[in-house]
Scaffold this active site. Structure first.
Site, mmCIF file in Angstrom:
data_model
loop_
_atom_site.group_PDB
_atom_site.id
_atom_site.type_symbol
_atom_site.label_atom_id
_atom_site.label_comp_id
_atom_site.label_asym_id
_atom_site.label_seq_id
_atom_site.Cartn_x
_atom_site.Cartn_y
_atom_site.Cartn_z
ATOM 1 N N ASP A 68 -14.849 -6.541 -9.140
ATOM 2 C CA ASP A 68 -15.127 -7.269 -7.902
ATOM 3 C C ASP A 68 -16.619 -7.594 -7.852
ATOM 4 O OD1 ASP A 68 -15.607 -8.072 -5.259
ATOM 5 O OD2 ASP A 68 -14.083 -6.728 -4.440
ATOM 6 N N ASP A 80 -0.245 -0.120 -4.587
ATOM 7 C CA ASP A 80 -1.657 0.259 -4.570
ATOM 8 C C ASP A 80 -1.837 1.568 -3.810
ATOM 9 O OD1 ASP A 80 -4.399 0.417 -4.430
ATOM 10 O OD2 ASP A 80 -4.691 -1.450 -3.328
ATOM 11 N N GLU A 87 -11.406 -1.802 -8.345
ATOM 12 C CA GLU A 87 -11.945 -2.019 -6.994
ATOM 13 C C GLU A 87 -13.127 -1.101 -6.713
ATOM 14 O OE1 GLU A 87 -10.455 -1.398 -2.351
ATOM 15 O OE2 GLU A 87 -8.982 -1.613 -3.959
ATOM 16 N N GLU A 110 -5.877 -12.260 -5.885
ATOM 17 C CA GLU A 110 -5.531 -11.639 -4.611
ATOM 18 C C GLU A 110 -5.903 -12.553 -3.438
ATOM 19 O OE1 GLU A 110 -6.054 -7.208 -2.669
ATOM 20 O OE2 GLU A 110 -7.648 -7.959 -3.961
ATOM 21 N N ASN A 159 -4.766 3.329 -3.667
ATOM 22 C CA ASN A 159 -6.140 3.502 -3.179
ATOM 23 C C ASN A 159 -6.691 4.908 -3.425
ATOM 24 O OD1 ASN A 159 -5.061 1.138 -1.160
ATOM 25 N ND2 ASN A 159 -7.248 0.939 -1.624
ATOM 26 N N LYS A 178 0.841 -1.196 0.000
ATOM 27 C CA LYS A 178 0.000 0.000 0.000
ATOM 28 C C LYS A 178 0.878 1.248 0.000
ATOM 29 C CE LYS A 178 -4.018 -2.060 0.264
ATOM 30 N NZ LYS A 178 -5.108 -1.902 -0.729
ATOM 31 N N GLU A 203 -1.736 0.503 -8.820
ATOM 32 C CA GLU A 203 -3.181 0.277 -8.697
ATOM 33 C C GLU A 203 -3.894 1.505 -8.141
ATOM 34 O OE1 GLU A 203 -5.923 -2.796 -6.039
ATOM 35 O OE2 GLU A 203 -3.928 -3.389 -6.713
ATOM 36 N N HIS A 231 -10.303 -7.721 -7.616
ATOM 37 C CA HIS A 231 -10.187 -7.309 -6.228
ATOM 38 C C HIS A 231 -11.081 -8.253 -5.435
ATOM 39 C CE1 HIS A 231 -11.729 -4.979 -2.711
ATOM 40 N NE2 HIS A 231 -10.442 -4.700 -2.586
#
Length: 410
Positions: free
Chosen positions: A319, A243, A296, A373, A245, A214, A269, A346
């Site tokens: 997802d 990632d 995601e 994942e 986010n 992350k 990501e 995701h």
């Protein structure tokens, strides 16, 4: 016949700093759980994923959708589920709240996923096998192609699936070898540098050949330092994903992503806002050959279509507990197959449902079996937890979609 429904609000506090990212610093992993009781004594379970207080809103909406299934036969329902999915997603009482996104669409995901679980249990089959054994026409009848006609029609989807029939037996070998996983828990945002280093070592010992960190810190140097820790421990041959986010604006994303290229990320990501297709397209061009992954927080098939048309994503992370459930997940997977883009979901479901869906994507749709994942934090709450050994998902054998939760009964 479905004679009874129940919707439950299930929330699970995580230990330590698990689950933390640049936006969600203290998440409570939560499921809006729909159960459909059939008069044969079988119950289908499905859910949508949230992170806490909004879960009760999703549950309330799911009750509205689920009530519409009372009195329906699941076999007859699934024979033309695409039509029902469109009717529910366009329900005039709820459409204004979306359309096809947010609380109401998450609720539809919960109900849709319960339908697929009940269907598979009635057949006495794991969901992956039920789907893989369907004819192309039967698969497509469970899907809704509205608003996609400029990119993929129902007829084109049947042709696409038909073309993949010849290779199904060969690709079915993955049922014995298992579907590769990647470790997404090595580097949660609030973990210390020392814990990231320790977790990377553990992931390698556990057999993972790919792992994710992350990023998205207020100080980009923290991200750069931690990314180099992961690369140092993992070595050159392990895939390392980063990632953010959605933390960065576009100028920051361009600048920081370029600084992160030294660690040779397999992908970066969710770099910026998930609705901003054009920003992702510009970023993808600016940082090539580094690739972008996203999905995601992309809520529906139409926005995924736009990302594919804009050539803004190299990996799609749709997802099934975020979009409108299994039906819309499969529709997006077909879109991705048409555009030649891999699907790497995701897993808001912790991989429970998606272990079935990626097997179908590979066997019946011809998608490359890259990896799925793996997040282990809720494993103890599932009746049939996903089994990952030596970095590989073992093929589930129980009937249904592996989504039953311990202590959640109708």
């Amino acid at each position: 016949m479905i004679y009874k429904i129940a919707v439950k609000d299930a929330r699970y506090k995580l230990d330590g700093n698990a689950g933390s990212d640049a936006i969600h610093r203290d998440p409570v992993y939560s499921y809006a759980v729909t159960q459909l009781a059939d008069d044969s004594g079988i119950t289908g379970t499905g859910f949508a994923f949230t992170l806490g207080e909004g879960n009760d809103l999703v549950c309330k909406a799911a009750e509205y959708y689920a009530q519409k299934l009372v009195g329906k036969d699941i076999e007859e329902t699934m024979a033309d589920f695409g039509t029902l999915f469109k009717q529910l997603s366009d329900d005039q009482q709820f459409r204004w709240l979306g359309p096809h996104k947010g609380v109401v669409h998450l609720a539809l995901a919960s109900v849709t996923n319960a339908c697929y679980d009940l269907w598979a249990k009635k057949k006495g089959l794991p969901l992956w096998k039920l789907l893989a054994d369907l004819s192309p026409e039967a698969v497509v009848n469970t899907l809704d192609f509205s608003y996609l006609e400029d990119a993929l029609t129902k007829e084109q989807a049947i042709v696409l699936l038909t073309e993949q029939q010849a290779g199904k037996a060969t690709r079915g070998g993955i049922l014995k070898t298992g579907y590769p996983g990647y470790d997404t828990s090595v580097g949660w945002f609030n973990y210390s540098d020392e814990k990231v280093r320790e977790n990377c070592k553990k992931a390698i010992v556990a057999g993972f050949t790919a792992m994710k960190l992350k990023v998205g810190s207020a100080d980009p140097e923290r991200d750069i330092r931690r990314a180099h820790i992961v690369r140092e421990v993992a070595g050159a041959d392990v895939k390392v994903m980063l990632d953010a986010n959605q933390q960065w604006n576009l100028p920051d994303a361009i600048s920081i992503c370029k600084k992160l290229t030294d660690v040779n990320p397999y992908w970066i990501e969710e770099p910026t806002h998930p609705d901003d297709v054009l920003a992702h397209r510009k970023l993808a061009r600016e940082i090539a050959p580094v690739k972008l992954a996203l999905g995601e927080h992309v809520p529906n098939k139409v926005i995924f279509k736009n990302y594919l048309q804009a050539e803004a994503a190299a990996f799609v992370q749709v997802d099934a507990v975020r979009v409108g459930g299994v039906s819309e997940f499969l529709t997006v997977s077909l879109l991705c197959k048409k555009f030649g883009i891999p699907v790497v979901p995701h897993v808001g479901d912790m991989g429970q449902l998606h272990q079935h869906l990626v097997l179908f994507n590979h066997i019946a749709m011809g998608h490359e079996a890259l990896f799925l994942e793996h997040i282990p934090h809720l494993q103890k709450h599932f009746v049939h937890p996903a089994n990952v050994k030596n970095g590989v998902y073992e093929t589930p054998q129980e009937a249904g979609s592996s989504c039953e939760l311990i202590g959640i009964t109708i």
